[in-house]
Write a protein that holds these residues in place. Structure first.
Motif, PDB file in Angstrom:
ATOM      1  N   ASP A 534       0.883  -1.182   0.100  1.00  0.00           N
ATOM      2  CA  ASP A 534       0.029   0.098   0.071  1.00  0.00           C
ATOM      3  C   ASP A 534       0.887   1.043   0.173  1.00  0.00           C
ATOM      4  O   ASP A 534       0.615   2.278  -0.762  1.00  0.00           O
ATOM      5  CB  ASP A 534      -0.938   0.042   1.495  1.00  0.00           C
ATOM      6  CG  ASP A 534      -2.102  -1.134   1.177  1.00  0.00           C
ATOM      7  OD1 ASP A 534      -2.162  -1.548  -0.045  1.00  0.00           O
ATOM      8  OD2 ASP A 534      -2.453  -1.549   2.269  1.00  0.00           O
ATOM      9  N   LYS A 537       2.559   1.971  -3.459  1.00  0.00           N
ATOM     10  CA  LYS A 537       1.766   2.066  -4.398  1.00  0.00           C
ATOM     11  C   LYS A 537       0.930   3.439  -4.285  1.00  0.00           C
ATOM     12  O   LYS A 537       0.083   3.757  -5.167  1.00  0.00           O
ATOM     13  CB  LYS A 537       0.827   1.030  -4.699  1.00  0.00           C
ATOM     14  CG  LYS A 537       1.522  -0.220  -5.336  1.00  0.00           C
ATOM     15  CD  LYS A 537       0.642  -1.425  -5.543  1.00  0.00           C
ATOM     16  CE  LYS A 537       1.422  -2.817  -6.070  1.00  0.00           C
ATOM     17  NZ  LYS A 537       0.274  -3.598  -6.504  1.00  0.00           N
ATOM     18  N   ARG A 539      -0.783   4.247  -1.818  1.00  0.00           N
ATOM     19  CA  ARG A 539      -2.224   4.137  -1.231  1.00  0.00           C
ATOM     20  C   ARG A 539      -2.660   4.862  -0.068  1.00  0.00           C
ATOM     21  O   ARG A 539      -3.644   4.708   0.622  1.00  0.00           O
ATOM     22  CB  ARG A 539      -2.767   2.575  -1.347  1.00  0.00           C
ATOM     23  CG  ARG A 539      -2.865   1.932  -2.366  1.00  0.00           C
ATOM     24  CD  ARG A 539      -3.018   0.481  -2.471  1.00  0.00           C
ATOM     25  NE  ARG A 539      -2.773  -0.041  -3.796  1.00  0.00           N
ATOM     26  CZ  ARG A 539      -2.765  -1.418  -3.909  1.00  0.00           C
ATOM     27  NH1 ARG A 539      -2.508  -2.212  -2.730  1.00  0.00           N
ATOM     28  NH2 ARG A 539      -2.720  -2.056  -5.056  1.00  0.00           N
TER      29      ARG A 539
END
Length: 579
Positions: A534, A537, A539
């Motif tokens: 997460d 990337k 997120r």
């Protein structure tokens, strides 16, 4: 006492007679000449009774209910809802009626109304804490709309550009209940020759007797407000002693009755307590709640300080609370506000008449982590880069700042460096490192820490128990025994309070040690398994990134690049473990 009452009654009777005389004198048939400023007014012949050719503004008060209705009407989309909104009677003297009465008064005497100052539901009596230019603290009635009206009256121009010759309000009581504010109004009338009137006709600041009357009436109104405040305060103190919830917005986690739990919100709060006791971050919790569309009891987005206030509230443990106003804990007007546990005559917490959210033991553990009261400067900040606050200069140990690349540097849009402050600003100016690459390296370093912690947890058979549980229980029993002995008269007050101080000191130390053990024993227990993916990337929000980074490291030192050899960004970073 009888003499004092007689004096008070005689003073009130004198004021009543004076007000009656002003009422009679203010009738339209009696004219009072004003010392008008011929540069600002069309004519010097104008009087209190004759307002021909003068332009007035109205100072109207918006109650909470009338303000809501006006907002609905002006929105243009909820006209039907505005018309059908139920009345409670709180706005019986609402804005429309105030404006109609004042307009009729002015127009019947030849004047016209050119503007309306809508003052929100602000108190004309209650003082607030204000920091003066020299840093001293003062207490003043805060009324920006009233100040704006006086300022425009001095200039003789309304906000809409119309000429402004005077101001009218429903009554003196609405104009002000503070003598300091009244003197400002008197100054405008005397210096600029622009009248301030009220609908009753009792307000006449153009004569010495009228100004004296206004000062006396304002002083009595101020005293009346103070007496009302004392009665309301005593009522709330009685409610507090009985543990009865009072008015206001419902607390998050409870229903509108403020007594029964709201199941969905209660689950969220209990989960937040669990995460916090197990090394979680309030910033991460708030980010997750905001992402899921969860709002506060007032419908606002969550912030860490707001969640702290909810968790600090003794209501969480089922205790009755009271509000402390002021930085020193004194109940003075103004200052910061926070709540504390209300104690009875025996020093025991008053139990509230509502369902508790968590046990008192868990609530005490939460306070050990977040603190019992707000700390000045501990709110969220506006830093926009992940590494600020964590990165440190390897030469002078100063916190690094982020610097945007200028267009002349030929870097991509949004590129930045982390660098040390110059010597004139407390740094050495000798460290500079690529910003985007440093952020990527910090992510890898932090993820590696959490992965090692996860592997260590899997290898651990069972968490180590806390060894002070028996002693903590014994201290609680000793405190209870001492209290029982004191009530039975077997223990003197001096001995009781001396022993109680020792017990409380040891209890606080044991609780602090227990909570530190709980945090260390369960550190990073609830870190998501997908944290690495997460984070890499993108997120996670910046708030979550900063929280995870600060949990992993107390600091990350940036070493100099060196001469004659090329060092990678990762080689220049030296993390300092948070543990």
């Amino acid at each position: 006492m009888a003499v004092q009452v007689e004096v008070q009654l005689s003073v009130r009777e004198a004021v009543r007679q004076q007000v009656g005389r002003v009422h009679r004198q203010a009738a339209p048939i009696r004219m009072y000449h004003l010392s008008m400023n011929t540069k600002t007014l069309p004519s010097a012949r104008n009087t209190v009774g004759d307002l021909a050719g003068l332009s007035f503004a109205i100072l109207a008060r918006l109650s909470n209910e009338s303000r809501r209705r006006r907002h609905l009407k002006e929105s243009g989309t909820d006209d039907q809802a505005a018309r059908q909104a139920p009345r409670t009677g709180l706005d019986i003297n609402n804005r429309d009626e105030q404006i109609a009465d004042c307009t009729a008064n002015i127009e019947s005497r030849g004047g016209k109304v050119v503007f309306v100052y809508d003052e929100p539901h602000t108190s004309a009596y209650k003082r607030r804490r204000v920091v003066a230019e020299d840093g001293t603290v003062e207490y003043r009635v805060i009324r920006p709309v009233y100040r704006k009206a006086l300022s425009d009256l001095r200039k003789g121009v309304a906000p809409n550009g119309e000429r402004l010759d005077g101001l009218i309000c429903p009554d003196l009581d609405r104009l002000t209940r503070d003598n300091r504010d009244l003197e400002d109004s008197i100054d405008v009338v005397q210096r600029f020759g622009r009248p301030i009137l009220d609908n009753s006709g009792a307000l006449d600041l153009t004569t010495e007797s009228g100004r004296t009357n206004a000062r006396v009436v304002t002083a009595f109104n101020n005293a009346q407000s103070a007496a009302t405040g004392r009665r309301v305060k005593r009522k709330h103190q009685a409610l507090q002693r009985e543990g009865i919830p009072t008015g206001g917005t419902r607390p998050f986690g409870w229903c509108e009755d403020k007594r029964t739990l709201n199941p969905p919100e209660a689950r969220l709060l209990r989960a937040a307590v669990y995460e916090l006791l197990n090394g979680g971050s309030l910033y991460v919790i708030c980010a997750e709640w905001n992402r899921d569309g969860i709002v506060t009891a007032r419908g606002k987005a969550w912030r860490a300080e707001g969640l702290k206030a909810v968790l600090r509230n003794p209501r969480m443990a089922g205790y009755r609370m009271f509000t402390v106003v002021g930085d020193d804990g004194a109940e003075s007007e103004g200052g910061s506000r926070h709540v504390r546990t209300l104690l009875d005559a025996d020093g025991d917490p008053v139990i509230g008449q509502w369902k508790r959210m968590i046990t008192p033991e868990k609530w005490t553990a939460v306070l050990e982590i977040i603190g019992e009261a707000p700390v000045r400067g501990a709110g969220s900040n506006t830093r926009k880069y992940m590494g600020t606050g964590t990165l440190r200069c390897g030469r002078c140990d100063t916190a690094l700042r982020a610097m945007k690349a200028p267009p002349s540097a030929g870097k991509p849009q949004g590129y930045f460096w982390y660098g040390c402050h110059s010597k004139g600003k407390g740094g050495c100016g000798g460290i500079k490192i690529d910003g985007p690459n440093t952020d990527k390296a910090l992510i890898e370093l932090a993820v590696a820490v959490y992965e090692r912690a996860a592997a260590a947890r899997e290898a651990t058979v069972a968490p180590t128990p806390w060894t002070g549980a028996a002693r903590l229980k014994a201290v609680a029993e000793d405190m209870a025994a001492a209290k029982a002995a004191r009530k039975a008269g077997r223990l003197t007050a001096e001995r009781y309070y001396a022993d109680l101080h020792e017990y409380e000191t040891e209890q606080r130390a044991l609780l602090k040690d227990r909570n530190a053990h709980m945090k260390a024993n369960a550190a990073a227990r609830d870190i998501p398994a997908t944290l690495g993916a997460d984070w890499r990337k993108g997120r996670l929000s910046l708030t979550e990134q900063r929280a995870y980074l600060e949990q992993a490291f107390s600091a990350v030192i940036v070493k100099p690049a060196g001469r004659g050899r090329r060092m990678t960004t990762m080689d220049r970073l030296e993390p300092v473990d948070a543990s």
